[in-house]
Design a protein around this motif. Structure first.
Motif, short mmCIF file in Angstrom:
data_model
loop_
_atom_site.label_atom_id
_atom_site.label_comp_id
_atom_site.label_asym_id
_atom_site.label_seq_id
_atom_site.Cartn_x
_atom_site.Cartn_y
_atom_site.Cartn_z
N GLN A 3 0.84 -1.20 0.00
CA GLN A 3 0.00 0.00 0.00
C GLN A 3 0.88 1.25 0.00
OE1 GLN A 3 -2.54 0.28 3.40
NE2 GLN A 3 -3.49 2.20 2.76
N THR A 4 0.53 2.20 -0.85
CA THR A 4 1.27 3.46 -0.92
C THR A 4 0.77 4.42 0.15
OG1 THR A 4 1.60 3.19 -3.29
CG2 THR A 4 1.91 5.40 -2.40
N PHE A 5 1.70 5.03 0.91
CA PHE A 5 1.33 5.95 1.97
C PHE A 5 1.02 7.34 1.41
CE2 PHE A 5 2.74 9.43 4.74
CZ PHE A 5 1.85 9.27 5.79
N SER A 6 0.02 7.96 1.97
CA SER A 6 -0.21 9.39 1.70
C SER A 6 -0.60 10.06 3.00
CB SER A 6 -1.31 9.58 0.65
OG SER A 6 -2.53 8.99 1.08
N LEU A 7 -0.25 11.31 3.14
CA LEU A 7 -0.57 12.06 4.35
C LEU A 7 -2.08 12.14 4.54
CD1 LEU A 7 2.09 14.89 3.93
CD2 LEU A 7 2.02 13.24 5.81
N PRO A 8 -2.54 12.33 5.77
CA PRO A 8 -3.99 12.29 6.03
C PRO A 8 -4.80 13.40 5.38
CG PRO A 8 -2.76 12.88 8.03
CD PRO A 8 -1.76 12.43 7.02
N ALA A 9 -4.17 14.51 5.02
CA ALA A 9 -4.90 15.64 4.41
C ALA A 9 -4.14 16.09 3.17
CB ALA A 9 -5.01 16.79 5.41
N PRO A 10 -4.83 16.75 2.23
CA PRO A 10 -4.14 17.27 1.04
C PRO A 10 -3.04 18.25 1.44
CG PRO A 10 -6.53 17.39 0.78
CD PRO A 10 -6.28 17.04 2.21
N ILE A 11 -1.95 18.28 0.65
CA ILE A 11 -0.84 19.19 0.91
C ILE A 11 -1.21 20.58 0.39
CG2 ILE A 11 1.58 19.69 0.40
CD1 ILE A 11 2.07 16.73 0.18
N SER A 12 -0.80 21.59 1.12
CA SER A 12 -1.10 22.97 0.75
C SER A 12 -0.48 23.35 -0.59
CB SER A 12 -0.55 23.94 1.80
OG SER A 12 -1.32 23.89 2.98
N GLY A 77 6.20 -5.23 4.91
CA GLY A 77 5.05 -4.98 5.75
C GLY A 77 4.75 -3.52 6.01
N LYS A 78 5.50 -2.62 5.39
CA LYS A 78 5.29 -1.19 5.64
C LYS A 78 4.72 -0.51 4.40
CE LYS A 78 8.89 -0.78 9.16
NZ LYS A 78 10.11 -0.07 9.60
N PRO A 79 3.98 0.58 4.58
CA PRO A 79 3.46 1.31 3.41
C PRO A 79 4.59 1.81 2.52
CG PRO A 79 2.42 2.09 5.44
CD PRO A 79 3.55 1.20 5.85
N LEU A 80 4.34 1.87 1.23
CA LEU A 80 5.34 2.35 0.28
C LEU A 80 5.51 3.86 0.46
CD1 LEU A 80 7.18 1.48 -2.02
CD2 LEU A 80 5.28 1.84 -3.60
N HIS A 81 6.73 4.25 0.86
CA HIS A 81 6.94 5.65 1.24
C HIS A 81 8.27 6.19 0.75
CE1 HIS A 81 8.06 8.74 4.49
NE2 HIS A 81 7.10 9.29 3.80
N GLY A 82 9.04 5.34 0.06
CA GLY A 82 10.39 5.74 -0.30
C GLY A 82 10.48 6.44 -1.63
N PHE A 83 11.72 6.63 -2.08
CA PHE A 83 11.97 7.34 -3.34
C PHE A 83 13.32 6.89 -3.88
CE2 PHE A 83 14.27 9.77 -0.20
CZ PHE A 83 15.43 10.17 -0.86
N VAL A 400 11.34 8.99 12.87
CA VAL A 400 10.12 8.22 12.65
C VAL A 400 9.52 8.66 11.32
CG1 VAL A 400 7.81 7.68 13.53
CG2 VAL A 400 9.72 7.98 15.13
N ASP A 401 9.30 7.69 10.43
CA ASP A 401 8.73 8.01 9.11
C ASP A 401 7.31 8.54 9.24
OD1 ASP A 401 10.97 7.28 7.59
OD2 ASP A 401 10.42 5.16 7.68
N ALA A 402 6.90 9.31 8.23
CA ALA A 402 5.59 9.97 8.27
C ALA A 402 4.45 8.99 8.46
CB ALA A 402 5.39 10.79 7.00
N TYR A 403 4.56 7.78 7.93
CA TYR A 403 3.45 6.81 8.05
C TYR A 403 3.33 6.22 9.45
CZ TYR A 403 7.22 3.39 7.22
OH TYR A 403 8.38 2.66 7.30
#
Length: 543
Positions: A3-12, A77-83, A400-403
């Motif tokens: 699963q790909t991680f995204s922040l809980p709210a849209p970015i400004s 086992g972690k959300p996809l968050h890298g680059f 600590v990663d954002a997710y």
């Protein structure tokens, strides 16, 4: 499927200006872009049966004219968050110029594992062999034995690269003896911190014979040779970032020693003392009469008011006046921005010892006047996205990663939990042990949500951003390089001996050894130096 991680709210929508959040960073002769879309290649589950499986990916959606520098991997086992970064040449090259990018001459098979079933793909790790004068920045992974094509990736001219080092071990397969095992590590630049030029590529290092401590790696990271740092946020963008991401700092519901603003502390009787002079002098609200610069030479220090009642009043702090003092600086060669947020408490309370299920409040151990703690937001300069937060905890800390963060509902503002009396910062509520979890013995750090909090997105003061030169005026008190509290040595041995002697005989030796390993600041009342004297002001956080 990861699963790909995204922040809980849209970015400004960030204010326009310079190259911040433009998707590109100019490093001098090459330009890099960040890729976060990936295609599955294989998983370590084909190599070994483990819950700590690792998945390997190739970047997809690479912009036109950009070249892959290596593949990406992360725990399954972690959300996809890298680059991973991809690169292209900035401008047309002269015939006499040595190209910044070149394809490898060949690929060397580093490790392979054939799957037991035809239905499950194998996994093969290939190290590019760079032309002379070039460096490889990552590995390619395939699920077939066929060598990758030479134009599938690029190597980078050696003078545009920098040394990197293994950071976290992601995978260890096979024998426990390093020479017979296969290991995968994440990478980080050796040259880090505010002045560091090393740029993380997001790739990994793998080997079947490498041992921790060996310096020579077959891969490198990038180096930012652009002195302008065009991707760093300007002043308006900094304020927008803090308002969008500024965490809420929660203090324990039983916290006695709350934070305050620095000027409240000065206005309520804090005293400047000089060695050899018996009486201290009051400090004005701006700290203009504090000695500036120099080093912590022991000639000056700050103390609480001498009046007993006033002293106890100031010790308790003033939550309403409190704010976060913000230092903004480049990270990872200007491809990220670190927003360090410092909180000041007039007093640090005594520690609580935990032995098994029993907790023993200590009367003096851990106390000192003046307490500076911090946490740091790491922002990606390609997108303006919050990438991780560093939580400072006594003599160390953790990223600590954002997710893995807790957020205020409906916002991209994380929660930070300040431990009772000691004010160390943690990502989640709970009891954290400083000592031996195996023995169940150590100093308690209790963190919980309460009605005692500071919203750093509102209550903050920008005190430093050196890369902006004259845009930020540093307050007078920030130049005070001495201690924010007196040095008082007290007899902790008597107190600790009482604790140890009350324990069962079988535990006494272990507990005494454990006490000897605790940070020295637990055993004497010594005020800390200010933020600018901390090594992480210029250097990277301890990670």
């Amino acid at each position: 499927m990861v699963q790909t991680f995204s922040l809980p709210a849209p970015i400004s929508q960030w204010p326009q200006g310079q190259g911040f959040a433009s998707g590109l960073v100019n490093l001098g002769e090459i330009q890099v872009s960040k890729v976060t879309r990936f295609e599955f290649i294989s998983s370590s589950s084909v190599m070994l049966d483990t819950k700590k499986a690792v998945t390997f990916f190739r970047p997809v959606g690479v912009p036109e004219s950009f070249h892959i520098l290596g593949h990406y991997c992360q725990p399954s086992g972690k959300p996809l968050h890298g680059f991973v970064l991809v690169a292209k040449i900035c401008s047309p090259q002269n015939a006499d110029t040595i190209p910044p990018l070149k394809n490898p001459l060949d690929f060397k098979l580093v490790w392979s594992h054939n799957a037991a079933s035809m239905e499950i793909p194998g996994v093969y790790f290939w190290l590019p062999e760079p032309p002379e004068g070039y460096k490889a920045l990552g590995y390619l992974v395939t699920n077939k034995h066929d060598k990758p094509l030479l134009d599938e990736m690029c190597c980078v001219r050696a003078d545009l690269t920098d040394k990197c080092e293994p950071y976290r071990q992601i995978l260890a397969a096979g024998s426990r003896i390093p020479e017979f095992s296969f290991q995968v590590w994440s990478l980080r630049p050796c040259d880090r911190g505010m002045l560091g030029k090393g740029v993380s590529v997001g790739t990994f290092f793998c080997s079947n014979g490498w041992t921790m401590g060996e310096e020579l790696l077959p891969v490198a990271c990038l180096k930012n040779l652009n002195p302008v740092l065009p991707a760093m946020p300007d002043l308006q963008q900094i304020h927008a970032l803090i308002k969008h991401y500024g965490p809420t700092v929660f203090f324990h519901p039983q916290e006695k020693y709350l934070p305050s603003s620095v000027d409240w502390f000065f206005n309520n009787g804090a005293m400047l003392h000089k060695k050899g002079v018996s009486k201290g002098e009051g400090i004005d609200a701006s700290g203009s009469n504090l000695p500036s610069g120099g080093t912590n030479d022991g000639q000056f220090w700050i103390d609480l008011p001498s009046d007993h009642d006033r002293k106890n009043f100031v010790k308790r702090g003033d939550l309403k006046s409190s704010r976060l003092y913000v230092h903004v600086k480049p990270a990872l060669g200007g491809t990220f921005t670190d927003i360090a947020m410092w909180v000041f408490c007039p007093f640090n309370g005594p520690a609580t010892l935990k032995i098994g299920i029993k907790s023993i409040p200590l009367s003096k151990v851990g106390e000192h006047v003046g307490d500076w703690e911090h946490f740091t937001l790491r922002i990606c300069n390609f997108s303006g996205e919050l990438y991780s937060i560093y939580f400072s905890q006594h003599s160390g800390g953790e990223w600590v990663d954002a997710y893995d963060l807790d957020y205020i509902k409906g916002y991209n503002k994380a929660t930070v939990y300040s431990s009772k009396c000691g004010h160390a910062s943690y990502p989640h509520p709970g009891t954290y042990m400083q000592g031996s979890s195996k023995l169940g013995i150590g100093i308690r750090n209790d963190a919980a949500r309460s009605n005692l909090y500071v919203d750093s997105s509102v209550h903050y003061e920008l005190v430093a951003a050196e890369y902006l030169e004259n845009d930020v005026t540093e307050p007078q008190w920030l130049q005070f390089m001495r201690e924010w509290g007196p040095k008082i040595v007290y007899d902790t041995k008597t107190e600790l001996d009482k604790v140890i002697n009350a324990l069962p005989r079988m535990l006494r030796y272990s507990v005494r050894n454990l006490f000897n390993k605790f940070p020295v600041e637990l055993y004497g009342e010594e005020g800390p130096t200010g933020p600018k004297e901390k090594n992480n002001w210029i250097q990277d956080e301890r990670w």
